[in-house]
Design an enzyme around this catalytic site. Structure first.
Site, PDB file in Angstrom:
ATOM      1  N   CYS A 172     -19.449  10.961  67.822  1.00 55.29           N
ATOM      2  CA  CYS A 172     -19.703  10.115  68.986  1.00 55.29           C
ATOM      3  C   CYS A 172     -20.240   8.772  68.528  1.00 55.29           C
ATOM      4  O   CYS A 172     -20.503   8.566  67.345  1.00 55.29           O
ATOM      5  CB  CYS A 172     -20.705  10.774  69.932  1.00 55.29           C
ATOM      6  SG  CYS A 172     -22.343  10.894  69.202  1.00 55.29           S
ATOM      7  N   CYS A 228     -23.538   8.831  66.610  1.00 52.31           N
ATOM      8  CA  CYS A 228     -23.456   9.195  65.193  1.00 52.31           C
ATOM      9  C   CYS A 228     -23.035   7.983  64.379  1.00 52.31           C
ATOM     10  O   CYS A 228     -23.554   7.748  63.291  1.00 52.31           O
ATOM     11  CB  CYS A 228     -22.449  10.313  64.964  1.00 52.31           C
ATOM     12  SG  CYS A 228     -22.672  11.739  65.996  1.00 52.31           S
ATOM     13  N   ASP A 276      -8.244  34.840  43.959  1.00 49.68           N
ATOM     14  CA  ASP A 276      -9.316  34.793  42.980  1.00 49.68           C
ATOM     15  C   ASP A 276     -10.495  35.513  43.644  1.00 49.68           C
ATOM     16  O   ASP A 276     -10.536  35.622  44.873  1.00 49.68           O
ATOM     17  CB  ASP A 276      -9.648  33.328  42.680  1.00 49.68           C
ATOM     18  CG  ASP A 276     -10.977  33.180  41.995  1.00 49.68           C
ATOM     19  OD1 ASP A 276     -11.164  33.857  40.981  1.00 49.68           O
ATOM     20  OD2 ASP A 276     -11.803  32.393  42.472  1.00 49.68           O
ATOM     21  N   ASP A 336     -10.507  28.956  43.947  1.00 48.42           N
ATOM     22  CA  ASP A 336     -11.393  27.805  44.107  1.00 48.42           C
ATOM     23  C   ASP A 336     -11.891  27.224  42.792  1.00 48.42           C
ATOM     24  O   ASP A 336     -12.327  26.095  42.752  1.00 48.42           O
ATOM     25  CB  ASP A 336     -12.611  28.197  44.950  1.00 48.42           C
ATOM     26  CG  ASP A 336     -13.590  29.032  44.150  1.00 48.42           C
ATOM     27  OD1 ASP A 336     -13.119  29.924  43.419  1.00 48.42           O
ATOM     28  OD2 ASP A 336     -14.799  28.794  44.237  1.00 48.42           O
ATOM     29  N   ASP A 365      -9.053  28.468  38.046  1.00 46.02           N
ATOM     30  CA  ASP A 365      -7.902  28.808  38.883  1.00 46.02           C
ATOM     31  C   ASP A 365      -6.903  27.666  38.969  1.00 46.02           C
ATOM     32  O   ASP A 365      -5.775  27.862  39.425  1.00 46.02           O
ATOM     33  CB  ASP A 365      -8.346  29.126  40.322  1.00 46.02           C
ATOM     34  CG  ASP A 365      -9.223  30.351  40.368  1.00 46.02           C
ATOM     35  OD1 ASP A 365      -8.878  31.328  39.690  1.00 46.02           O
ATOM     36  OD2 ASP A 365     -10.236  30.318  41.080  1.00 46.02           O
TER      37      ASP A 365
END
Lengths: 51, 720
Positions: free
Chosen positions: B16, B19, B417, B597, B601
């Site tokens: 908004c 913010c 993973d 992640d 990987d």
């Protein structure tokens, strides 16, 4: 039919003006933050589009 | 001199005007910041700061203002250039199409011969520069495809546009009745709509993904020979430098620990879930997180030679396999273009032989090219992908490009993973109720160690007042409660009597003691992500097998697999091992979706048919993944899969619609019955049909949402 001599350039120029207006607003960043602009209108201390 | 920093922070929480203000004010107050401008649409802030100083503490300032932020790559302004070009080309084509249509309508309405020729000439004047300006997108792409000996959708488009324009120009000069200038510009307009949508979707996703890049190792504090300290970017680090690593920072390049004692979190690097003590002489890989105390490190490799760079090289090698994938639209074009061109050629030859009138034969051949020009085909794929990307965005899933969506629809095996993907990647307290938790939590609140954080989170009640708290890195925390010394940490440090120390347990253990006497043992385990079990079950329902490939120890992996009812799993895998397993699966004809992640990987993410990473993944991994999901629950995986499959069905339907339309229109065109008016009508109608069909992806989803609200599913239990 000589009326066409006026009407065709006028219609063309109106279209070109619309195009130019769009290109200008696009270049000056007015479409970068459509949601933010709606909120910024409520701020008191600043004006002008994003730099 | 002002400049863009290496990052435009992405602040997902702004929603908004209030913010916007808060974020801009918080950043403007920082000393080095010259200007801060928040963007509500992209949820990010562009910050300019004075050159030559380390990046201002933007993330911290934003956190103080109550907004979580990530640091971006700062290359967003360049990425917008192609997009801006496309929008400009689209605007020009739209302008030309509407102007020429005005002339065309009066010609179709029966303008006299002299007026008709005048209008055709004016149309040609408008169409020529537009064809060059807006059409260069297609000419350039077609030319680069031809030069590499391939064809794509743009080859027939370019040939059709050029021939139609040339033929119409010839007819205009000779006063002919038919000109296709309106068809040429309208075709350009429709095709550019598809192209622009496609590009907008991809660049938005790419930007969102790169904005997530974290502060990891953009630089390091280096101790120089004269004892002074300087902040150097990662690229300028050389082997043999001494760097100071504060608690909570990640190791920038491979290094050896000189002095200091701390705990290390290597879950992103190796997939090991339990934190490890750091001791002098130990080698640490880039990306390792330093948890509890500052460390002095000696760098052992430059950025280009460290663990991270090794992973990047493996990713590039692994990606070669994937680049063989050809997109649906290109495969369609490979079939379509020869068919259309031979039809036009046959029509030309047929009419030329039958009637002997070369001009009439040429006009008919051009009409065939225009009517079959893949206007609907050009829209068929991007419009569906844009709608699908939007559906995914609503579910917190970012899509990098359309090719990923096409590949995702083929998947029959999902490879997970373990650490950080199926699980949180940080330990949580196993026992729900243990004695003295309040006391332990009071001490634990003073430490960054993951076990301490888990303890502090587990206790909500009032805490006893402990004074003189000090943390002994690598061992634990000590404090005084009245006259007693309270210790929380490794059992062999906290406990005086060796018989109290538990034998090696399956779970990492922390002990609480008063004056050396045992109060309690706390056991920790890496808990499952919310929705993990439901996600695996949903994938099984969708006909996908689930496999776990992990770098963690066999016992931990077996436990997680048992919790999730997954029968295929492998543990103790190195990054290369994961790639090998994926290649073996691919050789067996399986299409794999890799979800992971960690840094370890990343090569596997690049090697898999299609890949997905959570938003808190390591940077390289996230850059390699085709999809990134922003919310915690693992339900994003089956959700993305079902959207991709639905999208593929719609793309097929759209192809079918476009082919059907061509099949009907082609005989009329070959028979010489298609006038410019008929071509314009047919073209618009087929494009609208394709767009309307693509929007059904939204409509169906909305209906399902309504159904779900009426008959709510049993909620997924948060802690499984």
């Amino acid at each position: 039919m000589s009326i066409l001599l006026y009407l065709i350039p006028i219609s063309f120029l109106l279209g070109a003006a619309g195009l130019a207006a769009f290109l200008w607003s696009f270049r000056s960043g007015q479409y970068q933050d459509l949601d933010g602009a709606a909120e910024r209108v409520l701020f008191e201390d600043e004006d002008g589009p994003a730099g | 001199m002002n400049r863009h920093g290496p990052g435009t922070p992405s602040v997902p929480g702004i929603h908004c005007g209030g913010c916007l203000r808060k974020v801009e004010q918080a950043l403007s107050q920082l000393e080095a910041v010259a200007e801060a401008r928040a963007n509500l649409t992209t949820r990010s802030v562009i910050v300019r700061w004075t050159d030559g100083v380390p990046p201002p503490a933007m993330i911290e300032a934003l956190a103080e203002a109550g907004h979580a932020a990530h640091l971006g790559d700062g290359n967003a302004p360049d990425a917008d250039k192609t997009q801006a070009d496309l929008v400009r080309a689209l605007a020009v084509a739209g302008f030309a199409a509407s102007n020429i249509m005005l002339f065309s309508v009066s010609v179709w309405a029966g303008a006299g011969e002299s007026l008709r020729t005048l209008f055709h000439a004016l149309s040609a004047l408008i169409a020529l520069p537009v064809l060059i300006y807006s059409g260069r997108v297609f000419y350039r792409s077609a030319w680069s495809a031809l030069r590499h000996g391939r064809t794509n959708m743009d080859v027939p488009v370019s040939i059709g546009l050029t021939l139609a324009f040339a033929m119409s120009l010839y007819d205009t000069i000779h006063g002919g009745p038919h000109a296709y200038f309106d068809a040429v510009t309208m075709l350009l307009f429709f095709l550019l709509v598809g192209r622009t949508l496609d590009h907008a979707m991809r660049s938005r996703a790419r930007q969102a993904v790169s904005d997530l890049a974290r502060l990891t190792a953009h630089g390091a504090m280096v101790e120089q020979k004269d004892g002074s300290q300087a902040y150097l970017p990662v690229d300028e680090l050389r082997p043999g430098m001494t760097i100071l690593l504060a608690a909570g920072e990640r190791v920038p390049v491979d290094a050896r620990i000189l002095c200091g004692a701390s705990d290390l979190d290597r879950s992103l690097v190796t997939g090991e879930s339990a934190p490890q003590p750091a001791t002098p002489g130990m080698i640490v890989e880039a990306g390792t997180l330093n948890l509890t105390a500052p460390l002095r490190l000696e760098t052992s490799a430059a950025a280009g030679e460290s663990f991270l760079a090794e992973m990047t090289r493996m990713m590039v090698a692994a990606e070669a396999g994937r680049s063989r994938y050809r997109r649906l639209a290109d495969r369609a074009a490979a079939l379509y273009a020869p068919l259309v061109h031979s039809a036009a050629l046959l029509a030309f030859l047929g009419w030329a032989l039958a009637s002997g009138d070369i001009h009439r034969a040429a006009v008919i051949a051009v009409a065939v090219l225009i009517i079959t020009c893949p206007c609907a085909l050009g829209l068929a794929v991007p419009i569906v992908q844009v709608v699908a990307a939007r559906r995914m965005f609503e579910q917190g899933i970012m899509m990098r490009d359309g090719a990923g969506l096409e590949r995702l629809a083929d998947v029959d095996t999902v490879v997970f993973d373990k650490t950080g993907t199926l699980t949180w990647g940080r330990p949580q307290l196993r026992q729900p109720s243990v004695p003295h938790l309040g006391l332990a939590a009071a001490l634990a609140a003073h430490s960054r160690h993951p076990h301490a954080r888990a303890l502090a989170e587990a206790w909500q009640g009032p805490a006893p007042a402990i004074i003189d708290v000090r943390e002994i890195a690598g061992r634990g925390i000590e404090g005084r409660l009245g006259p007693d010394i309270i210790r929380l940490g490794r059992p062999d440090w906290a406990l005086d009597r060796p018989e109290d120390i538990p034998a090696s347990a399956p779970f990492p253990c922390t002990s609480l003691s008063r004056n050396g006497a045992l109060l309690a043992h706390y056991h920790f385990d890496d808990c499952l992500r919310p929705g993990a079990r439901a996600a695996i079950r949903a994938l099984t329902d969708q006909g996908c097998a689930s496999v776990i490939l992990s770098g963690d120890h066999a016992a931990a992996v077996a436990r997680t697999a048992a919790q999730l009812d997954v029968t295929q799993f492998e543990a103790d895998l190195l990054p290369a091992g994961k790639v090998q397993r994926l290649e073996a699966l691919a050789a067996a004809g399986r299409r794999t979706l890799m979800v992971g992640d960690g840094l370890n990987d990343a090569p596997a993410l690049a090697a898999a048919h299609v890949s997905m990473a959570p938003s808190d993944a390591a940077d390289v991994g996230r850059q390699a993944a085709d999809f990134v999901f922003l919310r915690a629950p693992l339900g994003a995986v089956p959700c993305a899969l079902s959207i991709a499959r639905r999208a593929k069905t719609l793309i097929r339907q759209n192809f079918a619609l476009a082919v059907l339309y061509n099949a009907i229109a082609l005989p009329f065109a070959v028979a010489g019955l298609v006038t410019p008016l008929a071509a314009a009508l047919a073209m618009s109608a087929s494009s609208l049909a394709v767009v309307a069909n693509a929007l059904r992806l939204n409509a169906n989803a909305a209906r399902r949402d309504r159904m779900a609200r009426k008959h709510p599913q049993p909620a997924v239990r948060f802690a499984e």
